[in-house]
Design an enzyme around this catalytic site. Structure first.
Site, PDB file in Angstrom:
ATOM      1  N   ASN A 113       0.819  -1.216   0.000  1.00 49.50           N
ATOM      2  CA  ASN A 113       0.000   0.000   0.000  1.00 49.50           C
ATOM      3  C   ASN A 113       0.852   1.265   0.000  1.00 49.50           C
ATOM      4  OD1 ASN A 113      -2.045  -1.846   0.170  1.00 49.50           O
ATOM      5  ND2 ASN A 113      -2.751  -1.255   2.209  1.00 49.50           N
ATOM      6  N   HIS A 159     -17.824  35.669 -30.641  1.00 45.04           N
ATOM      7  CA  HIS A 159     -18.929  34.894 -31.238  1.00 45.04           C
ATOM      8  C   HIS A 159     -18.578  34.372 -32.631  1.00 45.04           C
ATOM      9  CE1 HIS A 159     -21.459  36.513 -27.994  1.00 45.04           C
ATOM     10  NE2 HIS A 159     -20.912  37.686 -28.285  1.00 45.04           N
ATOM     11  N   SER A 280      -6.179  12.616 -48.863  1.00 50.05           N
ATOM     12  CA  SER A 280      -7.394  11.811 -48.978  1.00 50.05           C
ATOM     13  C   SER A 280      -7.140  10.625 -49.896  1.00 50.05           C
ATOM     14  CB  SER A 280      -8.533  12.666 -49.543  1.00 50.05           C
ATOM     15  OG  SER A 280      -9.600  11.858 -49.988  1.00 50.05           O
ATOM     16  N   LYS A 286      -6.800  17.160 -51.559  1.00 48.53           N
ATOM     17  CA  LYS A 286      -6.960  17.423 -50.127  1.00 48.53           C
ATOM     18  C   LYS A 286      -5.625  17.545 -49.399  1.00 48.53           C
ATOM     19  CE  LYS A 286     -10.221  17.680 -48.082  1.00 48.53           C
ATOM     20  NZ  LYS A 286     -10.986  16.600 -47.440  1.00 48.53           N
ATOM     21  N   ASN A 288      -5.166  17.796 -45.353  1.00 52.01           N
ATOM     22  CA  ASN A 288      -5.946  17.814 -44.118  1.00 52.01           C
ATOM     23  C   ASN A 288      -5.070  18.047 -42.884  1.00 52.01           C
ATOM     24  OD1 ASN A 288      -8.242  17.086 -45.642  1.00 52.01           O
ATOM     25  ND2 ASN A 288      -7.683  14.927 -45.497  1.00 52.01           N
ATOM     26  N   GLU A 293      -6.588  17.878 -35.720  1.00 47.94           N
ATOM     27  CA  GLU A 293      -7.859  17.189 -35.472  1.00 47.94           C
ATOM     28  C   GLU A 293      -7.706  16.091 -34.422  1.00 47.94           C
ATOM     29  OE1 GLU A 293      -9.718  17.859 -39.951  1.00 47.94           O
ATOM     30  OE2 GLU A 293      -8.947  15.896 -39.371  1.00 47.94           O
ATOM     31  N   TYR A 320      -7.038   1.621   2.127  1.00 47.75           N
ATOM     32  CA  TYR A 320      -6.788   1.049   0.807  1.00 47.75           C
ATOM     33  C   TYR A 320      -7.916   0.112   0.401  1.00 47.75           C
ATOM     34  CZ  TYR A 320      -4.722  -1.170  -3.224  1.00 47.75           C
ATOM     35  OH  TYR A 320      -4.518  -1.626  -4.502  1.00 47.75           O
ATOM     36  N   GLN A 325      -6.477   0.175  -7.759  1.00 43.17           N
ATOM     37  CA  GLN A 325      -5.691  -0.334  -8.882  1.00 43.17           C
ATOM     38  C   GLN A 325      -6.096   0.349 -10.182  1.00 43.17           C
ATOM     39  OE1 GLN A 325      -4.718  -4.607  -9.009  1.00 43.17           O
ATOM     40  NE2 GLN A 325      -5.547  -4.635 -11.092  1.00 43.17           N
ATOM     41  N   LYS A 328      -4.112   3.753 -12.224  1.00 42.27           N
ATOM     42  CA  LYS A 328      -2.886   3.879 -13.011  1.00 42.27           C
ATOM     43  C   LYS A 328      -3.108   3.983 -14.514  1.00 42.27           C
ATOM     44  CE  LYS A 328      -0.667   1.657  -9.263  1.00 42.27           C
ATOM     45  NZ  LYS A 328      -1.991   1.630  -8.608  1.00 42.27           N
TER      46      LYS A 328
END
Length: 465
Positions: A113, A159, A280, A286, A288, A293, A320, A325, A328
């Site tokens: 622990n 906006h 693409s 394209k 991208n 993203e 504990y 567990q 992590k």
């Protein structure tokens, strides 16, 4: 070789079901704590020797055995075994196989622990330092990019509508401020991370005279934890790491959202190197911004990890519980995600090229100097609210005619207020608008230069903790 037995097996009459072993094991992911576990054990050996629980020779053999295992781990030769449950028992078993029954003395006065809590904190201290270094790299690139493009004017938005002209550099420096706050949060979190749980044992402390100040000092903690119950059950530091990481990802996502928008033909504000974009499979034209993203997408992943651990902890009684567990994997994945995202964001900002002509043209769209016209009227003695209304009417008139404010004749402008004179046109240029915002923190060129110089001084004096 002695039979593989559970460290807790003395009370049990049956072997653990295979399904239970697979369900409860953690070595498949907590093995990344192995080097931190060795560090904690080496410190514990010193405390055991000082307490008279180990002879000098025993302490030396234990330390040498642990360091040999450490070398195997670093060289990738160490074999982790699932049946040994976790990283701690894997190392303890390897030590037993190397030096014999003496290895059994290592666990004196220590529980898994306090051991795992110590390992986890040591790991997060290292990860926090790595993230602070990466945040500094990104901030340096933002400052360099801002300094290189001090003459570029762009529209500022509210906006997502054109609001007022600002310097492109001023916009970049806003992100510098965000990531500086992120760095401050991680630095402050280190203070709470650097409190040692070691010596708290299972939950109540230990009857052995272990010097917790010594082990804290050995592991570069600032002090031992004040309460053994809290020390083994506390995961606030993991939550804080996740929370701080979530804010970093939110800031990265905002930056990436703008990169994505700005690369679109509708904006056309920037370009990115081909090396940071993809194409693409069906549309040959394209280009991208996939890196941006994906960082934006991974933000949700980090948010989810924060909520997952908050949920795990919300109903746990002291101290504990095996639920812990589950702390992590969310933290490990978050650390990996944040570090990769920061590295790629730094590359992206470094390679980003503003399209100055398009940005300036956009700054002239949407009547962005309307506030300047209202300010001009205020300077002529008209109350701001009245000036605001007059300017609104002028904007509506210009919209109806399909012209910009500075394309209206003086005669047309004076229909709305006789206070308007020929000097009004000096107030309607985007350069003039930017130059007049001289208040501290404003977008005027001299203020942005000051902000960049201040940031450079801050970065030069900033040392990693």
């Amino acid at each position: 070789m002695a039979e593989l037995r559970k460290p807790w097996g003395g009370r049990f009459r049956e072997a653990t079901d295979r399904l239970v072993e697979e369900f409860t094991e953690s070595v498949s992911f907590d093995r990344r704590l192995a080097l931190h576990d060795i560090r904690g054990s080496l410190a514990h050996v010193k405390a055991l020797q000082k307490a008279g629980l180990l002879t000098e020779e025993e302490a030396q053999r234990l330390s040498e055995g642990l360091k040999a295992i450490e070398r195997e781990i670093r060289e990738g030769r160490f074999k982790f075994r699932m049946e040994l449950e976790d990283v701690h028992m894997n190392i303890e078993r390897a030590l037993f196989e190397r030096i014999g029954p003496l290895a059994g003395k290592l666990h004196t006065g220590r529980s898994r622990n306090d051991q795992v809590a110590t390992d986890f904190k040591l790991y997060l201290i290292d990860e926090t330092r790595d993230i602070l270094s990466l945040l500094k790299d990104l901030r340096q690139v933002l400052v360099a990019k801002a300094e290189a493009h001090l003459d570029v004017i762009m529209p500022g938005f509210t906006h997502l509508q054109h609001a007022q002209p600002v310097l492109f550099s001023h916009h970049l420096m806003a992100y510098y401020e965000m990531f500086t706050r992120d760095a401050e949060r991680f630095r402050e979190a280190l203070k709470r991370l650097r409190i040692s749980p070691l010596g708290s044992a299972a939950l109540a402390g230990t009857p052995y005279p272990l010097d917790r100040e010594l082990t804290a000092q050995e592991l570069d903690f600032e002090k031992p934890a004040a309460n053994s119950l809290d020390a083994v059950s506390d995961r606030d530091y993991a939550l804080e790491f996740l929370f701080n990481s979530a804010i970093v990802m939110m800031h990265l996502s905002r930056l990436c959202e703008e990169v994505i928008l700005w690369m679109s033909p509708e904006f056309g504000f920037i370009d990115l190197p081909d090396a940071l974009c993809t194409g693409s499979s069906i549309m040959p034209q394209k280009k991208n911004p996939d890196v941006a993203e994906l960082i934006r997408g991974k933000t949700g992943r980090v948010y989810g990890h924060l909520m997952a651990l908050l949920t795990v902890l919300k109903g746990l009684p002291l101290t504990y519980n095996r639920d812990l567990q589950e702390d992590k994997e969310p933290v490990f994945d978050t650390a990996d995600t944040v570090k990769r995202s920061l590295k790629l964001a730094t590359l992206m900002v470094s390679g980003l090229k503003p399209r100055a002509a398009r940005l300036r043209a956009a700054a002239e769209e949407g009547y962005t100097t309307a506030t300047d016209l209202a300010d001009y009227l205020v300077m002529k003695g008209i109350p701001f609210r009245e000036a605001h209304e007059i300017t609104g009417k002028i904007v509506a008139y210009a919209e109806e005619k399909g012209v910009k404010l500075w394309e209206l004749s003086l005669e047309e402008l004076r229909r709305f207020s006789e206070s308007i004179e020929a000097d009004v046109y000096e107030w309607l240029t985007v350069e003039g608008s930017v130059a007049r915002r001289r208040t501290l923190g404003g977008t005027a060129p001299e203020r942005v230069r000051e902000a960049i110089a201040s940031a450079r001084r801050q970065l030069e004096s900033e040392n990693l903790p």
